[in-house]
Motif scaffolding. Structure first.
Motif, PDB file in Angstrom:
ATOM      1  N   ASN A  46       5.072  -1.604   8.992  1.00 53.23           N
ATOM      2  CA  ASN A  46       5.827  -2.015   7.855  1.00 53.23           C
ATOM      3  C   ASN A  46       6.739  -3.207   7.900  1.00 53.23           C
ATOM      4  O   ASN A  46       7.628  -3.461   9.127  1.00 53.23           O
ATOM      5  N   ILE A 104       0.919  -1.189   0.088  1.00 54.38           N
ATOM      6  CA  ILE A 104       0.060   0.039   0.137  1.00 54.38           C
ATOM      7  C   ILE A 104       0.987   1.363   0.093  1.00 54.38           C
ATOM      8  O   ILE A 104       1.798   1.518   0.436  1.00 54.38           O
ATOM      9  N   HIS A 105       0.074   2.380  -0.468  1.00 54.97           N
ATOM     10  CA  HIS A 105       0.861   3.507  -0.714  1.00 54.97           C
ATOM     11  C   HIS A 105       1.801   4.134   0.716  1.00 54.97           C
ATOM     12  O   HIS A 105       1.171   4.237   1.705  1.00 54.97           O
ATOM     13  N   SER A 106       3.050   4.291   0.274  1.00 58.27           N
ATOM     14  CA  SER A 106       3.595   4.596   1.506  1.00 58.27           C
ATOM     15  C   SER A 106       3.551   6.114   2.207  1.00 58.27           C
ATOM     16  O   SER A 106       3.923   6.474   3.250  1.00 58.27           O
ATOM     17  N   ILE A 123       5.888   2.054  -1.492  1.00 59.29           N
ATOM     18  CA  ILE A 123       4.832   1.434  -0.686  1.00 59.29           C
ATOM     19  C   ILE A 123       5.331   0.836   0.531  1.00 59.29           C
ATOM     20  O   ILE A 123       6.513   0.967   0.862  1.00 59.29           O
ATOM     21  N   ILE A 124       4.542   0.416   1.277  1.00 54.25           N
ATOM     22  CA  ILE A 124       4.677  -0.456   2.447  1.00 54.25           C
ATOM     23  C   ILE A 124       4.345  -1.780   1.850  1.00 54.25           C
ATOM     24  O   ILE A 124       3.391  -2.273   1.509  1.00 54.25           O
ATOM     25  N   PRO A 125       5.450  -2.535   1.941  1.00 53.69           N
ATOM     26  CA  PRO A 125       5.311  -3.983   1.522  1.00 53.69           C
ATOM     27  C   PRO A 125       4.349  -4.960   1.983  1.00 53.69           C
ATOM     28  O   PRO A 125       4.181  -4.623   3.349  1.00 53.69           O
TER      29      PRO A 125
END
Lengths: 486, 486
Positions: A245, A234-236, A336-338
């Motif tokens: 994270n 999701i969008h960091s 992103i946040i993986p």
């Protein structure tokens, strides 16, 4: 200093005509028969030997059977579910102990383009004097030891020196493919394989060039540790500072497993490892110190400080991050946040540390860091319930460690023989750091085992331009002869 | 509770015939002209608009110029080094302030296979009632706002309601390609772009469906942090417990940068961020709380605890691990000590935190962990000298944050107008978490700016099946009309 004195003492004895006799006898023989021995090796090297190349593997096996027979051995091809084993023995004397030698006739796959000579199965001799080398696939790994064993036996016979052990030989055709048929073959051929000591002729010798034996090797288990983040990346920007994270959490988790010296801090990780005795420490200290050369070659200024001396470091299980991945770095990196982060770990085992026990301790440690462990990717319920989710998964088979007791009488006899012949003790490694696929075979046979690497350390094993330094090879023939005359 | 009361008060006023007039006027107009407005949009959506597709980009620009002219705007194509800008304005009244609207007519590339309708540039209408949606590339991002602005202006004119601001419009043809020609264009067209307030019509509205404005957006800098191990991957058995592992060290280093709550522990990281005032906190608290829905959608049980409320979390710079790689995991994993480990980090900036300063603090932190920082892969001398080697590299350009003061009079006027028309204040976001490429343009223009996203939050922006919910679109026309009548 101790060895210099000891060496000097033995050299004096050598001057007195005693310990060096066998060495001179075998060297005289190989000097006279050098061309024939090298021809036998190059003929053998000319047969392609990648384990998957079934027709050529069969040609190798049949050629070896003929070669052994020609040298007076009783040789058979033992069929397995995979590539054939070649088994041979000399006429048995019931009063003498049996030494079972192991070597393998298959070799690593090749990348022909990288080989200076083109065809890795057209052996080429290059260099001069003591640096004369034969270049070919399996020149060192592991066909040379087979020919060396034949020559050592021949040299004794030519000199009228009786063997003091019975000799058996098993040749593996799948070692570079992890020897899948070897252990199953025991059930079928157990009687023929029975021995009092197994000697594994494989691997590179010590850089000092001195005869080398190893009493064992570490085992291995590999596990993957995954920490879960959001269901998908999701969008960091939209969620950074808010949604946890998984890469950061994995880093923190991994970091919690070792201190800054490199010592594993997972509780109880070293508990099963017995303290080293004074004798064991003396043995480790006696191994020539190659650390400066190694560090320079690796481009590393200083080793870890938990076990600053390599030989000591090898006596303990490891917890090594062999790989770590979360999303991408470089060109494909996305902001992103993986969704997850995974560390691929390998645990090198020593004889006393069982993989199941270390992995259980690792699991407990991860749980104590607040993680709920799942056995598969978490479902919505697990995700909604547990703030910290991780998975610890064992990959593939566990390969066991083995270590023959240093005071094992058969091992002592080998050391004594080598000390006598070479005028100083061999380099004795309590354990190799790596893992040998033959360990389960040793376990299954149930006899003590030694590794006896006889080829040059810089043989480019597994790579292009694999080579055999002939001077090392001829020294290796003496080493094997010493075992036969122990 | 406060808003319910406020809403009720305004609804009473609306019943008295006052605040809702404009809303009813515009809704009546769009109801009457619905087919024409939607046709204008679908005609525009039928022109492919990937930024790299130069001929179609030109067709878009020329079509937009004609469309704007037809609606009574003075429209020009402004050439740039890249794709053309379309600029338009209504006849200026010198006594009125100027609002410059920004939108973009280019769209994200498409993966045709994933689109239900096949061609993303053949708009399709699906759904019914309030859930009627138009599916096409750029339906929401960002062609709908262009047509909405035309309709809002037309609705006022049809009702004989004079605009209370002058209107300018700049249409970008490269937004999805990071708007490389936008800032350079200012030098050439500065006079025409001059404005008192910039309103950026882009992005999805708040999930509540209420009119939404944002005063700013975070910036971004990305850095790669590499920790070096041996020159090449080396055998984890032979050297495990002895040669330091760069993945473990990277993990430890990364872990040292945040505490367990997710708070950055790099000294001084938050120093430049001013404390939030009571008004600012009230504004953050007034944003409808969507956290339960978000956490459920992401499959995350709990947010980080450093800033447990999302709107607060967005007011601070981030330190996010967007990717992390060392050697391999999975099928390609090898039992080695890797040669290096890299974390790709992104740092979201707020207006007061400058990237250079945060990166300098990060460098100092890494050095305090014992690392020698290099500017390129280390040479043999660096390797022999420094036990810990790392590299911290800034990638690409830094994109700045922007944030218009909440008490900026032009912003207050917009909020007042929206509050009046809709009977309650808009959702006011002090800053978006993400980064808008237009920030340098805002900086360069030097006027206050607001983001005003008018399309449905669930528009599948940037993905397949991008869509526009018509009910949201018509609400958006009212929102824009309110700005024109502020």
């Amino acid at each position: 200093v101790r060895f210099i004195i000891l060496g000097a003492a033995l050299l004096m004895a050598a001057a007195a005509g005693q310990p060096d006799d066998l060495r001179r006898t075998v060297n005289d023989y190989t000097a006279q028969h050098q061309q024939a021995i090298v021809d036998e090796l190059t003929t053998l090297l000319a047969i392609p030997n990648v384990a998957a190349d079934t027709p050529n593997i069969r040609r190798n096996a049949e050629h070896l059977q003929r070669l052994l027979t020609k040298h007076g051995w009783h040789a058979d091809i033992l069929e397995t579910a995979g590539n054939p084993l070649v088994f041979a023995e000399t006429p048995l004397q019931p009063s003498l102990p049996v030494v079972l030698f192991y070597a393998h006739y298959d070799g690593q796959p090749v990348d022909v383009k990288k080989w200076t000579q083109g065809d890795p199965w057209e052996p080429v001799t290059r260099g001069a004097g003591s640096e004369t080398r034969i270049y070919a696939r399996s020149a060192s790994d592991d066909k040379a030891p087979i020919v060396a064993l034949l020559a050592a036996n021949d040299a004794l016979q030519a000199a009228g020196l009786a063997r003091r052990v019975n000799v058996k030989l098993i040749l593996d055709g799948e070692e570079e493919a992890s020897s899948p048929s070897l252990v199953p073959a025991i059930a079928r051929y157990k009687d023929r394989l029975r021995a009092d000591l197994m000697v594994i002729l494989d691997g590179p010798g010590h850089p000092s060039g001195r005869p080398t034996i190893a009493y064992g090797a570490r085992g291995i288990a590999t596990v993957d540790l995954t920490v879960y983040g959001p269901k998908s990346g999701i969008h960091s920007g939209n969620y950074g500072n808010w949604i946890p994270n998984p890469a950061m959490r994995l880093a923190t988790l991994i970091a919690s497993m070792k201190d800054d010296t490199g010592r594993v801090t997972v509780p109880g990780y070293y508990d099963a490892v017995p303290a080293l005795s004074a004798d064991e420490r003396a043995m480790l200290d006696a191994v020539p110190d190659e650390s400066a050369r190694m560090l320079s070659a690796f481009g590393v200024a200083a080793p870890e400080q938990a076990f600053p001396k390599l030989q000591y470091a090898l006596q303990y299980p490891t917890l090594n991050v062999r790989g770590m991945v979360s999303s991408f770095v470089g060109e494909n990196a996305r902001t992103i946040i993986p969704d997850r982060a995974t560390a691929a770990l390998d645990i090198r085992l020593v004889k006393e540390t069982k993989a199941d026990d270390l992995i259980a301790k690792l699991r407990t440690h991860v749980e104590r860091q607040g993680y709920h462990l799942v056995d598969a990717d978490p479902d919505d319920v697990a995700r909604a319930t547990h703030p910290k989710l991780a998975r610890l998964r064992l990959n593939g088979p566990i390969l066991s460690a083995f270590r023959t007791a240093v005071d094992e009488p058969r091992a002592r006899a080998v050391v004594a023989a080598l000390t006598q012949v070479f005028g100083q003790p061999p380099v004795q490694l309590r354990t190799l750091g790596g893992t040998v696929p033959i360990a389960p075979f040793i376990d299954a046979l149930g006899c003590p085992a030694l590794l006896m690497p006889i080829v040059n350390f810089d043989n480019n094993q597994h790579e292009e331009n694999e080579n055999l330094r002939l001077a090392s090879f001829f020294d290796g023939i003496v080493t094997i002869a010493a075992v036969l005359r122990q």
